[in-house]
Structure formats: C-alpha cells, structure tokens
Design an enzyme around this catalytic site. Structure first.
Site, PDB file in Angstrom:
ATOM      1  N   ASP A 149      17.948   3.070   8.408  1.00 43.72           N
ATOM      2  CA  ASP A 149      19.184   2.114   8.791  1.00 43.72           C
ATOM      3  C   ASP A 149      20.519   2.739   8.259  1.00 43.72           C
ATOM      4  OD1 ASP A 149      19.385  -0.306   8.403  1.00 43.72           O
ATOM      5  OD2 ASP A 149      18.667  -0.481   6.104  1.00 43.72           O
TER       6      ASP A 149
ATOM      7  N   LYS B 258      11.164  -7.159  12.585  1.00 44.88           N
ATOM      8  CA  LYS B 258      10.863  -5.763  12.173  1.00 44.88           C
ATOM      9  C   LYS B 258       9.324  -5.531  12.196  1.00 44.88           C
ATOM     10  CE  LYS B 258      14.948  -5.655  10.013  1.00 44.88           C
ATOM     11  NZ  LYS B 258      15.744  -5.856   9.127  1.00 44.88           N
TER      12      LYS B 258
ATOM     13  N   GLN C  84      14.941  -4.164   2.572  1.00 46.36           N
ATOM     14  CA  GLN C  84      15.703  -5.252   3.355  1.00 46.36           C
ATOM     15  C   GLN C  84      17.092  -5.222   2.469  1.00 46.36           C
ATOM     16  OE1 GLN C  84      15.069  -6.696   6.432  1.00 46.36           O
ATOM     17  NE2 GLN C  84      17.114  -7.808   5.608  1.00 46.36           N
TER      18      GLN C  84
END
Ligand code: NDP
Length: 293
Positions: A118, A51, A95
């Site tokens: 997200d 990312k 994450q």
C-alpha cells in the site's frame, strides 16, 4: 474532450502483471496478498472483496483476514507480525479506516516495508520522497500517474494543482509528480481546506487533480479551458432515479466541467479502476524482489 477511462489502462497493467507472473511461476514462486479487514464497514468490505476477487482472477494467492471491530491493538499487531513472518505472503494491506480505538500509525509502521504494497510505511514514503525506485508508491497516486502516462499527457514542466493533502492521495501524488521519472517533472501546487481563493489557484492548473471527498466540489469556475482533470473522489450520493437509491460521483462536477477539458477521468470507471491494478502490480513486484528475480 477525451475521456480517460480506467479499464483499458488497468488491463495494460494486468497484462504486465501476468507476464511477470509467468516468470515467477517458472521459478516456483506464487505471489500472495493478505488483506486485513477490521469491522463491518460496508464500503471497506466491498473494497476488500474486490481486491480478493482480482487476486484470484490473476491466479495469485489471496488471504482475506476478517477481524471484529472489538479487536485490540495488541491482537492486530500480532496478526501483522504473523503475516510479516509468513513466506507465502508478499503483500500486506490493512483496509482503512480502522475503528477509532486503534492506532493506525502504529499498525502501518508494524508492516514489513518489503511487504507494504500500500506504500504507506515511512520507509516507502521516504523512498518516494528520495526518488528511490526500490520502494512501493501508494496505489491511488501511482494509478493517477500511470493514467497520465498511458494517455500521452505530458507532465514535464506542466503546472499540476492537487486539491487534497492526505498521505494516501494528495501528498504522495505531489511527491510522484515532482519526481524525476516518467510522468513526472511537473511543477506542483498542493491545496487544502485552508487554501485561500481556491478557484483562482486551480484555474492556473494545466493538470488538476481533485482528492477532496466532497461530491462535485470542483465546478466550471475552478477549471481553465483546455485543462486535464483527474477526479480521485468516490462519493455515494442519494439518487431517487437509481435502482439502489444512490449512485457514485466524484469530487468534480463532471457535467459542468467536461466540456472545458482537454481530457477528464469519469467516476465511476476512472481512477478507482487503477487503485486495485497498482496494488496487484506492487504485490507481484514484492514477490519478484523477494525471489531476487
Ligand atoms: P481525506 O479526507 O484524507 O483528505 C481530503 C483532503 O481534501 C484534505 O487534505 C482536506 O484538507 C481537503 N479538503 C477538504 N475540504 C476542502 C475544501 N473545502 N477545499 C479544499 N480542500 C479541501 O481524503 P482522501 O485523500 O483519503 O480521499 C479523497 C477522495 O478520494 C475521497 O472522495 C475518497 O473516497 C477518494 N479516494 C478514492 C480512491 C480511489 O481508488 N479512486 C482511493 C482513496 C481515496 P485538510 O487537510 O485541510 O483537511
């Protein structure tokens, strides 16, 4: 059988990102993404690295925040508070999975919904359920939908069967597919580990999505002739013939299923390519929305 590869579709998303990026740059704005990694999980480290690299490739501002697995809940929440308040940061991604002593739900709820790229904050999941386009859809389901659209696969009126009901993938994808937008208007069935006679159900699917986490779980008897199969699974299995001693496979037994399909995504090189692309798109959109452009 058509192979739906992730790369060319992800490239189309990046081309859109760059076009918006130019507009933002002209207005003196630089989209910024912060990725928070807690602990040393090798797979998580690899995802965060990918990312970070993609942000830099696109010329975005990227901040990688690495914290030890011993971090307390309070420390992690104050890290999120600082990112929420930071004007250089438009997207925040924590994450997953987090170490077990941390409350994942509380961490997600702490992220400013306007920076929740997200798409897992209750506000954004609520907007997804309400067909409100001002929210952020979770990246993997959004990527699956984009793959169907870009491949010219009709979803309206089709029976989509999704195996897996996680918020991250299955449940959110169900909301997207039953929505009223492009690549939606499907009739959706969601299956999970308590579903009885799964093969009989999945054989009714015009579009079958596997998001289970079990290598090669979906076999030929799960798939009807002419179905479209989207394989979300990413599983590492041992392979003595591979240099590294292992390789990645999906939740679908590709070799057994492919010849029955109208179209199918490969693993690797399928849905996985889309997840990062949609994350970048969400971050650039978050910046645009903040800038009011
Ligand atoms: P979860 O473990 O959160 O969810 C798995 C789902 O599969 C659950 O709903 C579970 O049912 C269901 N399931 C498990 N066993 C069976 C079974 N025997 N029959 C039917 N359903 C079953 O996983 P995720 O949704 O997070 O991920 C799914 C897969 O997708 C994984 O391989 C993951 O690595 C991959 N993934 C890939 C991404 C990408 O970028 N391509 C991104 C995210 C995930 P129940 O709820 O009843 O337990």
């Amino acid at each position: 059988m058509k192979l739906i590869k992730g790369d060319p579709i992800a490239e189309a998303v990046y081309a859109e990102c760059l076009a918006t990026f130019e507009t933002l740059k002209a207005a003196g704005r630089l989209p910024g993404l912060a990725v928070v990694l807690v602990g040393e999980d090798p797979a998580s480290k690899a995802y965060v690295g990918a990312k970070d690299r993609k942000c830099q490739e696109l010329g975005m501002y990227s901040r990688k925040i690495e914290k030890p697995a011993t971090i307390t809940q309070a420390e992690l929440l104050s890290e999120i508070d600082a990112l929420n308040a930071d004007p250089a940061i438009h997207g925040i991604l924590v994450q997953m999975p987090l170490p077990k002593h941390l409350d994942t739900d509380e961490v997600i709820r702490r992220i400013d919904p306007a920076k929740d790229v997200d798409g897992l904050h209750p506000v954004n999941l609520g907007k997804l359920a309400m067909d409100d386009p001002t929210g952020f859809a979770p990246c993997t389901p959004a990527g699956c939908q984009r793959m169907l659209v870009e491949s010219g696969i009709e979803t309206a009126g089709k029976h989509v069967v999704i195996v897996g009901r996680s918020l991250l993938v299955g449940k959110s994808l169900a909301l997207l597919m039953m929505g009223k937008g492009k690549g939606a208007n499907a009739t959706v069935t969601v299956a999970h580990s308590r579903t009885t006679d799964l093969p009989a159900l999945t054989r009714q699917a015009d579009i079958l999505v596997a998001a289970i986490g079990i290598p090669k779980f979906i076999g030929a008897d799960h798939v009807k002739e002419g179905a479209v199969v989207i394989d979300v699974g990413i599983n590492r299995i041992e392979d003595a013939t591979a240099k590294s001693g292992s390789r990645l496979v999906g939740d679908v037994d590709f070799e057994a299923v492919a010849s029955k399909c109208e179209a199918i995504t490969p693993v690797p090189g399928g849905v996985g390519k889309m997840t990062i692309a949609m994350l970048m798109a969400n971050t650039i959109r978050a910046c645009r929305m903040r800038a009011g452009i």
